[in-house]
Design a protein around this motif. Structure first.
Motif, PDB file in Angstrom:
ATOM      1  N   VAL A 434     -10.088  -4.423  13.038  1.00 33.18           N
ATOM      2  CA  VAL A 434      -9.289  -3.968  11.895  1.00 33.18           C
ATOM      3  C   VAL A 434      -8.948  -2.490  12.062  1.00 33.18           C
ATOM      4  CG1 VAL A 434      -9.283  -3.591   9.399  1.00 33.18           C
ATOM      5  CG2 VAL A 434     -10.239  -5.702  10.340  1.00 33.18           C
ATOM      6  N   GLY A 435      -9.929  -1.687  12.465  1.00 29.68           N
ATOM      7  CA  GLY A 435      -9.673  -0.276  12.687  1.00 29.68           C
ATOM      8  C   GLY A 435      -8.657  -0.047  13.788  1.00 29.68           C
ATOM      9  N   ARG A 436      -8.797  -0.786  14.891  1.00 31.29           N
ATOM     10  CA  ARG A 436      -7.840  -0.636  15.990  1.00 31.29           C
ATOM     11  C   ARG A 436      -6.437  -1.072  15.555  1.00 31.29           C
ATOM     12  NH1 ARG A 436     -12.397  -2.527  19.032  1.00 31.29           N
ATOM     13  NH2 ARG A 436     -11.663  -4.684  18.887  1.00 31.29           N
ATOM     14  N   ARG A 437      -6.382  -2.137  14.743  1.00 35.17           N
ATOM     15  CA  ARG A 437      -5.079  -2.612  14.281  1.00 35.17           C
ATOM     16  C   ARG A 437      -4.412  -1.573  13.381  1.00 35.17           C
ATOM     17  NH1 ARG A 437      -6.611  -7.325  12.794  1.00 35.17           N
ATOM     18  NH2 ARG A 437      -6.723  -7.100  10.536  1.00 35.17           N
ATOM     19  N   CYS A 438      -5.180  -0.948  12.507  1.00 36.45           N
ATOM     20  CA  CYS A 438      -4.629   0.103  11.652  1.00 36.45           C
ATOM     21  C   CYS A 438      -4.073   1.241  12.493  1.00 36.45           C
ATOM     22  CB  CYS A 438      -5.701   0.620  10.693  1.00 36.45           C
ATOM     23  SG  CYS A 438      -6.165  -0.533   9.376  1.00 36.45           S
ATOM     24  N   ASP A 439      -4.806   1.634  13.527  1.00 38.70           N
ATOM     25  CA  ASP A 439      -4.359   2.738  14.383  1.00 38.70           C
ATOM     26  C   ASP A 439      -3.072   2.366  15.112  1.00 38.70           C
ATOM     27  OD1 ASP A 439      -4.763   5.376  15.183  1.00 38.70           O
ATOM     28  OD2 ASP A 439      -5.783   4.789  17.025  1.00 38.70           O
ATOM     29  N   ARG A 440      -2.985   1.113  15.558  1.00 35.74           N
ATOM     30  CA  ARG A 440      -1.756   0.669  16.231  1.00 35.74           C
ATOM     31  C   ARG A 440      -0.577   0.645  15.259  1.00 35.74           C
ATOM     32  NH1 ARG A 440      -5.215  -3.325  18.495  1.00 35.74           N
ATOM     33  NH2 ARG A 440      -4.349  -4.884  17.062  1.00 35.74           N
TER      34      ARG A 440
END
Length: 659
Positions: A434-440
């Motif tokens: 979820v964190g990586r998706r937000c950053d992307r």
């Protein structure tokens, strides 16, 4: 000759559910639109609540079932003869889309398996478990096991002859084992049916169904099921899902026995006893007669134009659901034509004490643009202006190509559900993905979104220091109290700012704030004597409670960059909302240069990146009782003169045609 009907556009979404009004609250409707339900088993039990939930307005469903319809399913399942031999999940998906073509669905017609189980739970807020324990005991156990780990509530439905029973496993409330520890993993692995169902207990079996249970436990024959019990299951399950979406407590067992209700006597007597009093009330109301004929409401030019262009109205309605500093709602929209909206801001909504440079205003404009992007296919053309405080500043022009047909219902629900939650959270770790998706998601805006655990104690100390500096400022305090709306009357008069519910204030605290606002000299006298410290402590208290954090940062400090990071804020917040997490902006730790530097180091930002917004993130224990107030749509809008003339002429021609 067949009838042909056109499918209404998503801008008419509210009409789909307008008959829910005054039974289902606006906040409940938003929770439904933003909710995502996994229906594990699409036969009679699972499908019983899928259709009523779609009619109620739920935004997203995951449908999983490996079976196909048989002829013996006709007596109680959502199918017709032509569906025999077809996938249950696919047929249900088609049926639900025939009701609401803008529904967001994911279908697993292979059923739930170890290969897709993790993916099927993505973004799910509630699970309805209708998995047959006799045929798929291990899958049933794994669903509860993962739900318990992720703190997702599960409803398991059983129909015993004429009695519909729901077993609610609210794994959010306490960390526990699957089925609350009342059934073993080993029994499910080995398929020992009687041991797999020990969590059912014995007190809720109807007496007339006990012989059937005894027979089926031995013969393993299909359980008898009837349509009226399935309908009762759907009614109970639909309301139960709504209660869970609203973070309310639901009894572990919810049941309705249709057979016993037909045999009951005392309940009927009690209802009959109420008839005389209610009859008198009805006669009195009838004698009063109808109220005076209300005056015909005057339609403003803005409302007339937006009524003629419902897609534009839907986009503007989405934009004003965005967050803004102090909920000042600074947006000003000029409708240029039937596709373009100029985005600016109202200078009377400026916050000179808390936002002297207008940076937070720019973030609010960016949030509004991204809110539009969440429900519509848009383009945005930035202006070349750099001075946000200039009298003629506009952020740019938004071009609307149309509303998103795919997932519009849920996107609208997420916007309506997004709010600042100042209560304590259930501390649920945010998945790394979820964190990586937000950053992307924020990368196109030259921004960063860092979602991670951090020391609550450290951030609390930093936040308390920042809050104390602000609460000692007379200008900040005066501006803060100016934006407090401490009664229903005040909200009606000016639906902006902070409400007691939004601030998490009880009655005594609300009374105290009203007194301090009225007696400004007393407030200023008390500030150095402890008032500022007490308010700082109250404002930052929740930072100490366990949670995760999301930091949004940027390296572009131009006016365009600040608009874009506003879009990044909104995109991150909506993504977290889609994961059924709630957020609270806590800007006090980054309200000073020293605080920003320290937070940047904690979250691993590079030297050129600066923190913009810090969000406290977790699973809600309690939802706000109401949404933040909003001004009327017309109050945000102006119509470009050229377009107003064209729109008025078209409206007059339409009136003549109708006449």
């Amino acid at each position: 000759m067949g009838l042909t009907t056109s499918v209404p556009g998503p801008e008419r979404l509210d009409e789909f559910v307008m008959r829910n009004v005054d039974v289902v609250s606006a906040q409940e409707q938003s929770a439904l639109r933003g909710g995502r339900l996994l229906v594990a088993g699409c036969g009679s039990v699972g499908a019983s609540l899928a259709e009523p939930l779609v009619r109620m307005g739920i935004g997203s469903l995951v449908l999983a079932d490996p079976e196909s319809f048989d002829l013996h399913n006709i007596n109680r399942q959502a199918c017709v003869l032509a569906d025999v031999g077809r996938s249950k999940a696919r047929v249900l998906d088609e049926r639900l889309h025939a009701i609401n073509p803008y529904l967001d669905t994911t279908v697993y017609d292979e059923g739930l398996t170890e290969a897709n189980l993790e993916a099927s739970l993505t973004g799910v807020s509630v699970i309805f478990d209708a998995i047959d324990a006799a045929s798929s005991p291990w899958v049933k156990y794994r669903v509860h096991q993962l739900a318990a780990e992720r703190r997702i509530p599960v409803i398991s439905g059983f129909d015993f002859g004429g009695k519909a029973v729901l077993y609610v496993f609210d794994y959010r409330r306490k960390k526990t084992r699957p089925f609350y520890g009342r059934a073993s993993e080993e029994a499910h692995r080995e398929g020992r049916l009687s041991e797999c169902l020990t969590w059912l207990g014995y007190t809720h079996f109807p007496a007339d169904f006990l012989p059937v249970i005894s027979d089926r436990m031995v013969t393993k024959q299909p359980w008898p099921q009837v349509s009226y019990c399935v309908l009762a299951m759907g009614a109970l399950g639909t309301r139960c899902v709504l209660e869970l979406l609203m973070c309310r407590r639901v009894p572990h067992i919810v049941a309705f026995d249709t057979h016993m209700k037909m045999r009951g006597r005392f309940a009927r007597i009690a209802q009959v006893a109420k008839v005389p009093l209610r009859l008198v009330d009805a006669l009195v109301a009838a004698k009063k007669g109808p109220s005076a004929t209300p005056a015909v409401a005057q339609v403003s030019p803005v409302d007339a134009v937006l009524a003629a262009h419902p897609v534009l109205r839907s986009v503007i309605e989405a934009m004003v659901l965005a967050p803004s500093p102090h909920n000042c709602q600074p947006w000003h929209f000029t409708v240029l034509n039937d596709r373009e909206i100029q985005i600016g801001w109202d200078r009377s909504r400026a916050l000179p004490a808390v936002d002297p440079e207008g940076f937070a205003i720019a973030y609010g404009l960016g949030c509004a643009i991204e809110a539009a992007a969440s429900v519509a296919d848009i383009g945005f053309r930035h202006s070349e202006q750099e001075d946000i405080l200039a009298p003629d500043y506009v952020a740019g022009v938004l071009t609307v190509h149309g509303l998103k047909a795919d997932g519009y219902v849920r996107a609208r629900g997420l916007l309506e559900s997004r709010t600042s939650n100042r209560h304590r959270f259930i501390d649920v770790p945010v998945a790394d993905e979820v964190g990586r998706r937000c950053d992307r998601l924020v990368a196109p805006f030259r921004s960063r979104a860092v979602v991670m655990k951090q020391s609550n104690a450290t951030l609390y100390r930093m936040g308390h220091r920042g809050a104390l500096d602000l609460f000692r400022s007379r200008a900040y305090m005066d501006e803060l109290f100016d934006f407090m709306r401490l009664s229903r009357k005040e909200v009606d008069a000016d639906p902006t700012g902070f409400t007691p519910d939004g601030l998490g204030l009880g009655r005594a605290e609300t009374f105290a704030m009203a007194l301090l606002r009225r007696l400004a000299p007393l407030r200023r006298a008390l500030s150095p004597l402890g008032l500022a410290r007490a308010m700082a402590k109250n404002a930052t208290a929740t930072i100490r409670s366990p949670s995760s954090f999301a930091l949004i940062a940027t390296s572009d400090f131009t006016a365009r960059g600040r608009i874009d990071v506003g879009r990044a804020i909104m995109r991150t917040w909506l993504e977290l909302t889609a994961e059924h997490l709630v957020c609270q902006p806590i800007d006090f730790p980054i309200s000073t240069p020293q605080g920003r530097d320290a937070v940047a180091a904690m979250f691993g930002l590079t030297s050129g990146e600066r923190p913009v917004v810090l969000l406290r993130v977790g699973r809600a224990k309690v939802l706000n009782a109401s949404r933040s107030p909003r001004r009327s749509i017309a109050s945000f809008c102006a119509i470009a003169p050229d377009f107003h003339a064209v729109a008025t002429q078209a409206h007059n021609v339409a009136d003549e045609v109708l006449a």
